[in-house]
Design an enzyme around this catalytic site. Structure first.
Site, PDB file in Angstrom:
ATOM      1  N   CYS A 114       0.879   1.121  -2.438  1.00 15.90           N
ATOM      2  CA  CYS A 114       0.025   0.578  -1.388  1.00 15.90           C
ATOM      3  C   CYS A 114      -1.426   0.389  -1.827  1.00 15.90           C
ATOM      4  O   CYS A 114      -2.178  -0.309  -1.159  1.00 15.90           O
ATOM      5  CB  CYS A 114       0.081   1.477  -0.161  1.00 15.90           C
ATOM      6  SG  CYS A 114       1.736   1.591   0.570  1.00 15.90           S
ATOM      7  N   HIS A 255      -6.172   0.830   4.140  1.00 15.29           N
ATOM      8  CA  HIS A 255      -4.764   0.438   4.080  1.00 15.29           C
ATOM      9  C   HIS A 255      -4.136   0.657   5.450  1.00 15.29           C
ATOM     10  O   HIS A 255      -4.332   1.693   6.082  1.00 15.29           O
ATOM     11  CB  HIS A 255      -4.056   1.282   3.010  1.00 15.29           C
ATOM     12  CG  HIS A 255      -2.567   1.225   3.075  1.00 15.29           C
ATOM     13  ND1 HIS A 255      -1.880   0.029   3.138  1.00 15.29           N
ATOM     14  CD2 HIS A 255      -1.631   2.215   3.097  1.00 15.29           C
ATOM     15  CE1 HIS A 255      -0.577   0.287   3.191  1.00 15.29           C
ATOM     16  NE2 HIS A 255      -0.407   1.588   3.167  1.00 15.29           N
ATOM     17  N   ASN A 285       3.040  -2.082   8.208  1.00 18.34           N
ATOM     18  CA  ASN A 285       2.619  -1.686   6.862  1.00 18.34           C
ATOM     19  C   ASN A 285       3.235  -2.661   5.859  1.00 18.34           C
ATOM     20  O   ASN A 285       4.438  -2.646   5.632  1.00 18.34           O
ATOM     21  CB  ASN A 285       3.081  -0.255   6.582  1.00 18.34           C
ATOM     22  CG  ASN A 285       2.681   0.239   5.196  1.00 18.34           C
ATOM     23  OD1 ASN A 285       2.202  -0.520   4.364  1.00 18.34           O
ATOM     24  ND2 ASN A 285       2.896   1.525   4.947  1.00 18.34           N
TER      25      ASN A 285
END
Length: 328
Positions: A114, A255, A285
Site C-alpha cells: 500500500c 493511505h 482500499n
C-alpha cells in the site's frame, strides 16, 4: 539544485460498483457493520473480461498524457507500483509501455504494497535529481478484487480496484515538488498481512487454491495498531525534519485503508479532519492507488504552493511519509 515536481495527475476507476447492500448478499454482513468499522459504502470492481491491473493503469496514463499534452515517445521511464501484477512475469510496466506506445521508455514494477505510490514517487525523485531521466511516469494500479476472498467478512468489504498516475519532471525551483521523505520496513510484519501462497515459498497447488491462500490474509488488530503508530510517527518525523507545524500543512493525504485508522492518525497528529483528504467511502482500499486517486479527485481543493504530507502503510510491514509542495 534540480527538484522533482508533479506536472500532471490522472486516475481511472472502473464503472461497476459493489456497494454494501450487494455485498451483504454475498457474505454475512450489512451496511451498518461495514460503515461503522471501516467507513466504506461502496467500492469499484473491474469486470472487463481478460483485463487486469494494466488495463486501469493504461487508462490513467492515456488520460494523463492527453491532459498534459505529452507525447508518448517523450516519456523516459515508467515506474509501476502494484501488488496485483498482470502476470508473475513480464512486468506490468512493460505491458503498459506497449499499450501506451511509450517507445523510448524503460520501465519496471516495484512491490511496496500500500506504500507503493510514495515509494515510486521517491524513486522518480531520485532519477530526476540525478539527471538520468526528465519525464517519469509513476503509476499505481491495483486490481484488489483479484486477491479478495469474498467469503471472508473481515476483509472483503475493504478492497476496490483503481489506478492513479502522475507525471514527474525537473524544476529549478527547490521550494516546490518532492522536498523530503522518510521510509521504513519491518519484516516481522509478514505474518500479519500477506498472501500465503503463489510465491516460490508455497507455489500454487490444488490445496492452496482450495484453502483460499491466494487471497489477502490480514490480522486486523495487529495491522490497525501498527498502521496508526507508523503513519503517525513517520508523518511527524518528516514534518519535524523540515520545521513544519500542523498550521503550515494544507492537507494530510493518508493511505485510504480504513476510516478509523485515518481519523486516529489525524487526531493524534493534531490535524483537524477538514485538513485530511478522504475518499474511502466511495472507493474502498485500492492499495497503492489510494493516494494518487484521492489526490486526483480532490485536486480542485489544492493550490500552487500548498504543503502536503502523504503517508502510507502496507504489508511488509513497509511505511513512510513524504513532504510535497503542490505545483500544479
Amino acid at each position: 539544485m534540480v527538484n522533482a515536481r508533479i506536472t500532471g495527475i490522472a486516475s481511472y476507476v472502473p464503472d461497476d460498483i459493489l456497494d454494501n447492500e450487494m455485498l451483504s448478499k454475498i457474505v454475512d454482513t450489512n451496511d451498518e457493520w461495514i460503515t461503522s468499522r471501516v467507513g466504506i459504502k461502496e467500492r469499484h470492481i473491474l469486470k472487463v473480461e481478460g483485463a487486469g491491473s494494466s488495463y486501469m493503469g493504461t487508462k490513467a496514463i492515456e488520460k494523463l498524457l492527453a491532459e498534459t499534452g505529452t507525447a508518448p515517445e517523450d516519456i523516459d521511464l515508467l515506474i509501476c507500483a502494484t501488488s496485483n501484477p498482470d502476470y508473475r512475469f513480464p512486468s506490468t510496466a512493460s505491458v503498459m509501455i506497449h499499450n501506451c506506445g511509450l517507445t523510448n521508455a524503460y520501465g519496471y514494477d516495484l512491490e511496496a504494497a500500500c506504500a507503493g505510490f510514495i515509494v515510486g514517487l521517491q524513486d522518480a525523485n531520485a532519477y530526476i535529481r540525478s539527471g538520468l531521466y526528465k519525464k517519469v511516469l509513476v503509476v499505481a494500479c491495483e486490481m484488489m478484487s483479484s486477491m479478495t476472498n469474498y467469503t471472508d467478512r473481515a476483509t472483503c468489504p475493504l478492497f476496490g480496484d483503481a489506478a492513479g498516475a502522475v507525471l514527474v519532471e525537473p524544476t529549478d525551483d527547490n521550494t516546490v515538488g518532492v522536498i523530503d521523505a522518510v521510509f521504513h520496513v519491518d519484516g516481522t510484519g509478514r505474518d500479519h498481512l500477506l498472501m500465503k501462497a503463489g510465491g516460490s515459498v508455497k507455489p500454487a497447488s490444488h490445496e492452496t487454491v482450495d484453502a483460499m491462500e491466494h487471497c489477502v490474509y490480514q490480522e486486523g488488530r495487529a495491522v490497525y495498531k501498527h498502521a496508526v503508530t507508523d503513519m503517525l510517527t513517520s508523518s511527524l518525523d518528516v514534518m519535524k525534519r523540515n520545521g513544519l507545524t500542523v498550521d503550515d500543512i494544507a492537507y494530510l493525504i493518508p493511505h485510504q485503508a480504513n476510516l478509523r485508522i485515518i481519523e486516529a492518525v489525524a487526531e493524534r497528529a493534531g490535524v483537524p479532519m477538514e485538513k485530511v483528504l478522504v475518499n474511502i467511502e466511495h472507493r474502498g482500499n485500492t492499495s497503492a492507488a489510494t493516494i494518487p486517486v484521492c489526490l486526483d479527485e480532490k485536486k480542485h481543493l489544492l493550490h500552487k504552493g500548498d504543503k502536503l504530507i502523504l503517508t502510507a502503510f502496507g504489508a511488509g510491514f513497509t511505511w513512510g511519509a513524504m513532504y510535497l509542495v503542490w505545483d500544479l
